[in-house]
Design an enzyme around this catalytic site. Sequence first.
Site, PDB file in Angstrom:
ATOM      1  N   ASP A   1      19.000  84.993   0.036  1.00  0.00           N
ATOM      2  CA  ASP A   1      18.188  84.247  -0.930  1.00  0.00           C
ATOM      3  C   ASP A   1      17.292  83.247  -0.191  1.00  0.00           C
ATOM      4  O   ASP A   1      17.786  82.310   0.432  1.00  0.00           O
ATOM      5  CB  ASP A   1      19.118  83.527  -1.913  1.00  0.00           C
ATOM      6  N   VAL A   2      15.976  83.479  -0.268  1.00  0.00           N
ATOM      7  CA  VAL A   2      15.019  82.581   0.379  1.00  0.00           C
ATOM      8  C   VAL A   2      14.765  81.412  -0.574  1.00  0.00           C
ATOM      9  O   VAL A   2      14.344  81.622  -1.711  1.00  0.00           O
ATOM     10  CB  VAL A   2      13.708  83.324   0.690  1.00  0.00           C
TER      11      VAL A   2
ATOM     12  N   GLY B   1      13.243  79.170  -4.810  1.00  0.00           N
ATOM     13  CA  GLY B   1      14.424  78.360  -5.101  1.00  0.00           C
ATOM     14  C   GLY B   1      15.624  79.281  -5.154  1.00  0.00           C
ATOM     15  O   GLY B   1      15.513  80.471  -4.832  1.00  0.00           O
TER      16      GLY B   1
ATOM     17  N   ASP C   1      12.754  84.260  -7.704  1.00  0.00           N
ATOM     18  CA  ASP C   1      11.540  83.466  -7.902  1.00  0.00           C
ATOM     19  C   ASP C   1      10.316  84.336  -7.654  1.00  0.00           C
ATOM     20  O   ASP C   1      10.407  85.350  -6.955  1.00  0.00           O
ATOM     21  CB  ASP C   1      11.545  82.234  -6.981  1.00  0.00           C
TER      22      ASP C   1
ATOM     23  N   GLY D   1      18.199  81.880  -6.348  1.00  0.00           N
ATOM     24  CA  GLY D   1      18.068  83.010  -7.272  1.00  0.00           C
ATOM     25  C   GLY D   1      16.673  83.598  -7.205  1.00  0.00           C
ATOM     26  O   GLY D   1      15.914  83.352  -6.263  1.00  0.00           O
TER      27      GLY D   1
ATOM     28  N   ASP E   1       2.399 100.624   9.401  1.00  0.00           N
ATOM     29  CA  ASP E   1       3.275 101.249   8.411  1.00  0.00           C
ATOM     30  C   ASP E   1       4.164 102.299   9.058  1.00  0.00           C
ATOM     31  O   ASP E   1       5.382 102.329   8.845  1.00  0.00           O
ATOM     32  CB  ASP E   1       2.447 101.912   7.295  1.00  0.00           C
TER      33      ASP E   1
ATOM     34  N   GLU F   1      -3.467  99.165   9.974  1.00  0.00           N
ATOM     35  CA  GLU F   1      -2.576  99.299   8.814  1.00  0.00           C
ATOM     36  C   GLU F   1      -1.704 100.547   8.937  1.00  0.00           C
ATOM     37  O   GLU F   1      -0.489 100.488   8.772  1.00  0.00           O
ATOM     38  CB  GLU F   1      -3.409  99.359   7.528  1.00  0.00           C
TER      39      GLU F   1
ATOM     40  N   SER G   1       1.843  93.796   3.889  1.00  0.00           N
ATOM     41  CA  SER G   1       1.670  95.131   4.467  1.00  0.00           C
ATOM     42  C   SER G   1       2.775  95.453   5.464  1.00  0.00           C
ATOM     43  O   SER G   1       3.100  96.608   5.674  1.00  0.00           O
ATOM     44  CB  SER G   1       0.356  95.178   5.254  1.00  0.00           C
TER      45      SER G   1
END
Length: 563
Positions: A517-518, A539, A543, A541, A276, A272, A475
């Site tokens: 936008d995914v 969707g 979410d 916009g 990072d 971790e 992470s």
Amino acid sequence: MGLRACLLGLLALILSGECNYSPEPDQQRTPPPGWVSLGRADPEEELSLTFALRQQNLERLSELVQAVSDPSSPHYGKYLTLEDVAELVRPSPLTLLTVQKWLLAAGAQNCYSVTTQDFLTCWLTVRQAELLLSGSEFHHYVGRPAKTHVIRSPRPYQLPQALAPHVDFVGGLHRFPPRSFLKQRPGPQVAGGIGLHLGVTPSVIRKRYNLTASDVGSGTSNNSQACAQFLEQYFHDSDLVKFMHLFGGKFAHQASVTRVVGQQGRGRAGIEASLDVQYLMSAGANISTWVYSSPGRHEGQEPFLQWLLLLSNESAPPHVHTVSYGDDEDSLSNAYLQRVNTEFKKAAARGLTLLFASGDSGAGCWSVSGRHQFRPSFPASSPYVTTVGGTCFQNPFLITNEIVDYISGGGFSNVFPRPSYQEEAVAQFLSSSPHLPPSSYFNASGRAYPDVAALSDGYWVVSNSIPIPWVSGTSASTPVFGGLLSLINEHRILSGRPPLGFLNPRLYQQRGAGLFDVTHGCHESCLNEEVEGQGFCSGAGWDPVTGWGTPNFPALLKTLLNP
Ligand SMILES: *[C@@H]1O[C@H](CO)[C@@H](O)[C@H](O)[C@H]1NC(C)=O
Ligand SMILES: *[C@@H]1O[C@H](CO)[C@@H](O)[C@H](O)[C@H]1NC(C)=O
Ligand SMILES: *[C@@H]1O[C@H](CO)[C@@H](O)[C@H](O)[C@H]1NC(C)=O
Ligand SMILES: *[C@@H]1O[C@H](CO)[C@@H](O)[C@H](O)[C@H]1NC(C)=O
Ligand SMILES: CC(=O)N[C@H]1CO[C@H](CO)[C@@H](O)[C@@H]1O
């Protein structure tokens, strides 16, 4: 509640001559999986406890956060100094005096305060602590990942009723260190052989998010960024060097971490911490980087709280902080949740950007009186932090469109109401999503998260000199997003503007401008096992799976540069 506890405690009062109250009756005390009890602690052993003292002017603090974070306000970017915040929230003289007298009478030695004077950390013996915190009983526990030892009380504690107006809670006796949202999971394999999955490296990140070789820190701005580590997670500068050599590509970067705040043990590197540091320094390339390291080794210490104390004790901390850890919201007491949320407000007032990973189990799942519900995580669910979800490539062999990574944490808080900045976006989602889960699974009135997202699948990391594939989780997405915000801060600072600070009011006002936008995919939840369907689905916009989406650096820079 204080009164009722007091009346119920009437018998105890007669027997002991004292009347007590429980500040955290709702705090989970059973150790999380992976931790085992080793029996009672020696009465002469020492441990440290942290006392959260009641603060003042908290409404004023909320107003100030709103004013400095809202781009349409005349006070936008006019951040408070740590000293200003201390002036505002510092406990009253009566609170300071009452708590000090109580601790002194109990024989507490070596108490340390912070600049804002709203925390006290004291060393006591187990015997003293058990007398001070009526009902507590300290035991040793050992647990993951590095056979960490802690002292905790499996039994609830009470405080004298006279302290009720002065103490929010006591840290260091119930909560175990938070979980890291890192996963290792092999990617798609080509039939009959070795996987040719792309694997995420700094070059892939920089290409996908449209960074050029000149999008790096200039070294002239006093700009800096930080990540926080808990649970004996250490990094090695030598791993960073090897990582940049193997995966770095052509961009300027720093060769080592600038500063470690707290203790960086000499143990093996953790995945971790390595992740990072390596990705914060690849996205926020050539920007001075700090690591907050609260090992959680010292008996009684609560490492997450320790990090908050460090922030309140540092007058010039980095502008951007990324944290890839969290807990189930329902495992934490209300007193603790509210107080930690106030600590995030203090940071927001100072113009610090706090980014938290959204979790690693989609909408989550748990059973409440025999009925399944989604399970939000905290700090992801705090309205005063920016929460980062996860994506993966639609075609795992090409750097193209991103879709939902099914582990991406997201959902609705059961504790914090929906903040006004996201009112419109969330209402829009709730009224238009064609795949909404049954309403009994989530609390639609709560703070909804995540706010943004980035790739969270199949990262390469170097840890203890060894290249490690398939490192995944929010992470990974959190330091990437943090690094990009640091690059934007670099431009803002060099052109005489204040850093971004608490981003959400601005992010929602601009309706996610500058983000990709995914719109494809859903994350996991309990519904997978129970009935057909998933948690929430992304969707057009905003979410609660990928927020507003992933960074398109040049566009994001343009929209976040002014004012
Ligand atoms: C805060 O900083 C002061 C001054 O550097 C130090 O004496 C004190 O111990 C610190 N407090 C904590 C809780 O670490
Ligand atoms: C990277 O930062 C250093 C200072 O830390 C600076 O001297 C150098 O010019 C920077 N590199 C680029 C390409 O801006
Ligand atoms: C739903 O969330 C609100 C805060 O928005 C909270 O007050 C309420 O208790 C929550 N309800 C449940 C059933 O958790
Ligand atoms: C990067 O730019 C390309 C070309 O304009 C675009 O298709 C792509 O979506 C951008 N990346 C992101 C994350 O928006
Ligand atoms: C956040 C950060 O790196 N701040 C530094 C800015 O420069 C001053 C003076 O050199 C340092 O003391 C700060 O630590």
